[in-house]
Write an enzyme that holds these catalytic residues in place. Structure first.
Site, PDB file in Angstrom:
ATOM      1  N   SER A   6      23.484 -40.044   5.025  1.00 54.94           N
ATOM      2  CA  SER A   6      22.241 -40.325   4.310  1.00 54.94           C
ATOM      3  C   SER A   6      21.140 -40.737   5.286  1.00 54.94           C
ATOM      4  CB  SER A   6      22.453 -41.437   3.283  1.00 54.94           C
ATOM      5  OG  SER A   6      21.189 -41.899   2.836  1.00 54.94           O
ATOM      6  N   HIS A  31      22.145 -35.786   3.351  1.00 53.67           N
ATOM      7  CA  HIS A  31      21.740 -36.406   2.088  1.00 53.67           C
ATOM      8  C   HIS A  31      20.375 -37.069   2.274  1.00 53.67           C
ATOM      9  CE1 HIS A  31      22.823 -38.386  -1.801  1.00 53.67           C
ATOM     10  NE2 HIS A  31      22.179 -39.441  -1.322  1.00 53.67           N
ATOM     11  N   ASP A  33      17.372 -39.352   0.285  1.00 52.28           N
ATOM     12  CA  ASP A  33      17.124 -40.220  -0.858  1.00 52.28           C
ATOM     13  C   ASP A  33      15.635 -40.386  -1.120  1.00 52.28           C
ATOM     14  OD1 ASP A  33      19.832 -41.249  -1.563  1.00 52.28           O
ATOM     15  OD2 ASP A  33      19.782 -41.892   0.528  1.00 52.28           O
ATOM     16  N   MET A  35      12.756 -42.015  -3.528  1.00 50.35           N
ATOM     17  CA  MET A  35      12.587 -43.106  -4.514  1.00 50.35           C
ATOM     18  C   MET A  35      11.122 -43.207  -4.911  1.00 50.35           C
ATOM     19  SD  MET A  35      14.807 -46.004  -2.570  1.00 50.35           S
ATOM     20  CE  MET A  35      16.357 -45.594  -1.756  1.00 50.35           C
ATOM     21  N   HIS A  64      18.722 -36.393  -3.316  1.00 51.32           N
ATOM     22  CA  HIS A  64      19.034 -37.353  -4.381  1.00 51.32           C
ATOM     23  C   HIS A  64      17.729 -37.985  -4.853  1.00 51.32           C
ATOM     24  CE1 HIS A  64      21.205 -41.465  -5.322  1.00 51.32           C
ATOM     25  NE2 HIS A  64      20.743 -40.880  -6.411  1.00 51.32           N
ATOM     26  N   MET A  66      15.817 -40.501  -6.886  1.00 43.90           N
ATOM     27  CA  MET A  66      15.855 -41.748  -7.654  1.00 43.90           C
ATOM     28  C   MET A  66      14.452 -41.968  -8.204  1.00 43.90           C
ATOM     29  SD  MET A  66      18.311 -43.832  -5.107  1.00 43.90           S
ATOM     30  CE  MET A  66      18.073 -42.613  -3.835  1.00 43.90           C
ATOM     31  N   MET A 135      27.288 -43.193  -8.340  1.00 42.31           N
ATOM     32  CA  MET A 135      26.751 -44.292  -7.521  1.00 42.31           C
ATOM     33  C   MET A 135      27.789 -45.406  -7.481  1.00 42.31           C
ATOM     34  SD  MET A 135      23.903 -43.244  -6.375  1.00 42.31           S
ATOM     35  CE  MET A 135      23.682 -44.737  -5.404  1.00 42.31           C
ATOM     36  N   PHE A 141      18.826 -49.068  -2.387  1.00 41.28           N
ATOM     37  CA  PHE A 141      18.935 -49.672  -1.050  1.00 41.28           C
ATOM     38  C   PHE A 141      20.210 -49.221  -0.347  1.00 41.28           C
ATOM     39  CE2 PHE A 141      16.692 -52.428  -3.946  1.00 41.28           C
ATOM     40  CZ  PHE A 141      15.521 -52.700  -3.250  1.00 41.28           C
ATOM     41  N   GLY A 142      20.109 -49.101   0.966  1.00 43.24           N
ATOM     42  CA  GLY A 142      21.292 -48.863   1.773  1.00 43.24           C
ATOM     43  C   GLY A 142      21.976 -50.187   2.074  1.00 43.24           C
ATOM     44  N   GLY A 143      23.157 -50.099   2.646  1.00 46.90           N
ATOM     45  CA  GLY A 143      23.834 -51.286   3.154  1.00 46.90           C
ATOM     46  C   GLY A 143      24.395 -52.234   2.110  1.00 46.90           C
ATOM     47  N   ASP A 173      28.436 -42.262  -3.600  1.00 48.61           N
ATOM     48  CA  ASP A 173      27.303 -42.719  -2.778  1.00 48.61           C
ATOM     49  C   ASP A 173      27.152 -44.234  -2.842  1.00 48.61           C
ATOM     50  OD1 ASP A 173      24.885 -42.984  -1.444  1.00 48.61           O
ATOM     51  OD2 ASP A 173      23.694 -41.868  -2.921  1.00 48.61           O
ATOM     52  N   GLY A 174      27.261 -44.891  -1.682  1.00 47.90           N
ATOM     53  CA  GLY A 174      26.988 -46.317  -1.585  1.00 47.90           C
ATOM     54  C   GLY A 174      28.174 -47.125  -1.092  1.00 47.90           C
ATOM     55  N   GLY A 175      27.958 -47.862  -0.011  1.00 46.54           N
ATOM     56  CA  GLY A 175      29.004 -48.757   0.488  1.00 46.54           C
ATOM     57  C   GLY A 175      30.214 -48.055   1.074  1.00 46.54           C
ATOM     58  N   GLY A 195      25.464 -43.738   4.736  1.00 49.72           N
ATOM     59  CA  GLY A 195      24.208 -44.074   5.406  1.00 49.72           C
ATOM     60  C   GLY A 195      24.453 -44.986   6.583  1.00 49.72           C
TER      61      GLY A 195
HETATM   62  C1  DX5 Z   1      21.180 -45.806  -2.239  1.00 49.95           C
HETATM   63  C2  DX5 Z   1      21.185 -44.401  -1.728  1.00 49.95           C
HETATM   64  C3  DX5 Z   1      22.249 -44.127  -0.742  1.00 49.95           C
HETATM   65  C4  DX5 Z   1      22.197 -44.968   0.507  1.00 49.95           C
HETATM   66  C5  DX5 Z   1      23.605 -45.293   0.873  1.00 49.95           C
HETATM   67  O1  DX5 Z   1      20.317 -45.929  -3.300  1.00 49.95           O
HETATM   68  O2  DX5 Z   1      21.351 -43.484  -2.791  1.00 49.95           O
HETATM   69  O3  DX5 Z   1      22.334 -42.734  -0.422  1.00 49.95           O
HETATM   70  O4  DX5 Z   1      21.564 -44.340   1.601  1.00 49.95           O
HETATM   71  O5  DX5 Z   1      23.599 -46.212   1.902  1.00 49.95           O
HETATM   72  P1  DX5 Z   1      24.927 -46.889   2.446  1.00 49.95           P
HETATM   73  O6  DX5 Z   1      25.849 -45.799   2.884  1.00 49.95           O
HETATM   74  O7  DX5 Z   1      24.413 -47.748   3.554  1.00 49.95           O
HETATM   75  O8  DX5 Z   1      25.501 -47.693   1.304  1.00 49.95           O
HETATM   76 ZN    ZN Z   2      21.757 -41.338  -2.242  1.00 50.71          ZN
END
Ligand code: DX5
Ligand code: ZN
Length: 214
Positions: A6, A31, A33, A35, A64, A66, A135, A141-143, A173-175, A195
């Protein structure tokens, strides 16, 4: 397993270097994102960035959205050459129409579900989509930390896909990290988005190759 790094976690000052890294890696897709600050409480980047990246990225783009009313952007994204267009089931009123329009525009339709949206929402659309994106964090948010209940959700979605005869892929996707990636794989997931795990790694190529090997 399919791996889609991502770009949200990339170094935005050096996107050329980051995309070159992706091009020379085992990544299957990139990927991206998008927003709008409405559907999610954050704003990332928009179509000019997708356009610039699309010109140099040799991996298919998994976009993706959002954003509220993602159907507004079908032609724009198709024009930029996106491979997958991921729309949130929660963000579009007429999901069936949106999915058909994405395919008619030449992209592969994918439907994304937030953590609180149940898999049964997809019962009447599952044979029309090429992918379902689950999700495993609240989007924006990432991380963030992987939500454990996603594992059962993947299993429920796997059953729905197999019983309906749909060919849809399951993406999470996520974590994602080594531990959660192995768990989602075992539950029946086909693709992971990563990500932080990729772009903040000391050796991103090795990280990508690891997820690819699962
Ligand atoms: C969050 C995004 C993800 C994000 C994942 O809203 O859709 O794609 O980049 O980030 P990580 O892998 O750090 O959880
Ligand atoms: Zn995403």
């Amino acid at each position: 397993m399919i791996v889609a790094p991502s770009l949200l976690a990339a170094d935005f000052l050096h996107l050329d270097r980051e995309v070159a890294m992706i091009n020379s890696s085992a990544a299957d897709w990139l990927h991206m994102d998008i927003m709008d600050g409405q559907f999610v409480p954050n704003i990332s980047f928009g179509f000019p960035v997708v356009e610039a990246v699309a010109k140099v990225c040799r991996k298919p783009l998994d976009v993706h959205l959002m954003v509220e009313r993602p159907e507004q952007w079908i032609d724009t994204l198709a024009g930029l050459g996106a491979a997958f267009m991921n729309v949130h089931a929660e963000a579009t009123r007429h999901l069936h129409r949106t999915v058909q329009a994405i395919r008619a525009a030449g992209m592969r339709p994918a439907v994304t579900l937030c953590p609180a949206t149940p898999v049964v929402m997809l019962e009447d659309i599952i044979t029309d989509v090429d992918m379902v994106l689950l999700m495993s964090v609240n989007p924006g948010f990432g991380g963030q930390k992987f939500i454990a209940g996603t594992i059962d959700k993947i299993k429920r979605l796997r059953r729905l896909i197999d019983e309906s005869g749909s060919a849809a892929l399951i993406e999470v996707d996520g974590g994602i990290n080594h531990v959660t990636a192995e768990a989602v794989r075992a539950a029946g997931c086909d693709a992971v988005v990563a990500g932080t795990a990729v772009f903040r790694a000391e050796r991103p190529h090795e990280e990508i190759a690891y997820y690819h090997s699962l």
